[in-house]
Motif scaffolding. Structure first.
Motif, PDB file in Angstrom:
ATOM      1  N   PHE A  27       0.648  -1.131  -0.136  1.00  0.00           N
ATOM      2  CA  PHE A  27       0.057  -0.057  -0.030  1.00  0.00           C
ATOM      3  C   PHE A  27       0.781   1.375  -0.067  1.00  0.00           C
ATOM      4  N   PRO A  28       1.834   1.516   0.739  1.00  0.00           N
ATOM      5  CA  PRO A  28       2.621   2.918   0.883  1.00  0.00           C
ATOM      6  C   PRO A  28       2.985   3.107  -0.527  1.00  0.00           C
ATOM      7  N   THR A  42     -13.874  -5.470  -2.156  1.00  0.00           N
ATOM      8  CA  THR A  42     -13.995  -5.898  -0.676  1.00  0.00           C
ATOM      9  C   THR A  42     -13.384  -7.143  -0.379  1.00  0.00           C
ATOM     10  N   LYS A  43     -13.226  -7.883  -1.702  1.00  0.00           N
ATOM     11  CA  LYS A  43     -12.329  -9.204  -1.605  1.00  0.00           C
ATOM     12  C   LYS A  43     -10.980  -9.450  -2.237  1.00  0.00           C
ATOM     13  N   VAL A  44     -10.105  -9.889  -1.558  1.00  0.00           N
ATOM     14  CA  VAL A  44      -8.698  -9.846  -2.449  1.00  0.00           C
ATOM     15  C   VAL A  44      -8.141 -11.107  -2.195  1.00  0.00           C
ATOM     16  N   ALA A  45      -7.770 -11.671  -3.526  1.00  0.00           N
ATOM     17  CA  ALA A  45      -6.893 -13.006  -3.356  1.00  0.00           C
ATOM     18  C   ALA A  45      -5.294 -12.653  -3.796  1.00  0.00           C
ATOM     19  N   GLU A  61      -1.769  -6.403   5.622  1.00  0.00           N
ATOM     20  CA  GLU A  61      -2.023  -4.942   5.255  1.00  0.00           C
ATOM     21  C   GLU A  61      -3.575  -4.991   4.924  1.00  0.00           C
ATOM     22  N   LEU A  62      -3.936  -6.211   4.086  1.00  0.00           N
ATOM     23  CA  LEU A  62      -5.365  -6.023   3.585  1.00  0.00           C
ATOM     24  C   LEU A  62      -6.413  -6.401   4.852  1.00  0.00           C
TER      25      LEU A  62
END
Length: 117
Positions: A27-28, A42-45, A61-62
């Protein structure tokens, strides 16, 4: 360079976002948060190298940002098999551990739920 290029089987489709990051964290100093928000994701693989470091960091992070997170175990690797397995044990407390075959079913279910084919 050739070694950093996408493999043809995994290359992004036209219009797909590509996020480049130089460190361990996702993210940074990247647009990842903005992209996920813009598309109401809203959902991440998560998959990649190395399970012990980069994949773990992405999952941390997620989940810290309240995403429903899946680790695609057969699409992750570490230099040592035992590190991969240890990471999966840790990540089970934060994310669903799934196979690439499971992801296909999850995507189909998501498309059906959202009225997409």
């Amino acid at each position: 360079s050739w070694g950093a290029a996408f493999h043809d089987d995994a290359a992004p489709a036209a219009g797909e976002a590509v996020v480049h990051h130089a460190g361990i964290l996702s993210f940074p100093d990247t647009a990842l948060g903005d992209i996920l928000k813009r598309f109401d994701i809203t959902k991440v693989a998560v998959c990649g190298v190395a399970t012990r470091l980069v994949v773990e960091a992405a999952v941390f992070e997620l989940t810290d940002r309240a995403f429903e997170t899946y680790v695609v175990e057969d699409c992750c690797a570490s230099a040592r098999a035992e590190h991969h397995e240890q990471s999966l044990d840790i990540l089970r407390g934060l994310a669903a551990i799934v196979s690439s075959a499971d992801v296909q079913g999850l995507l189909a279910s998501e498309r059906k739920q959202n009225g997409r084919t």
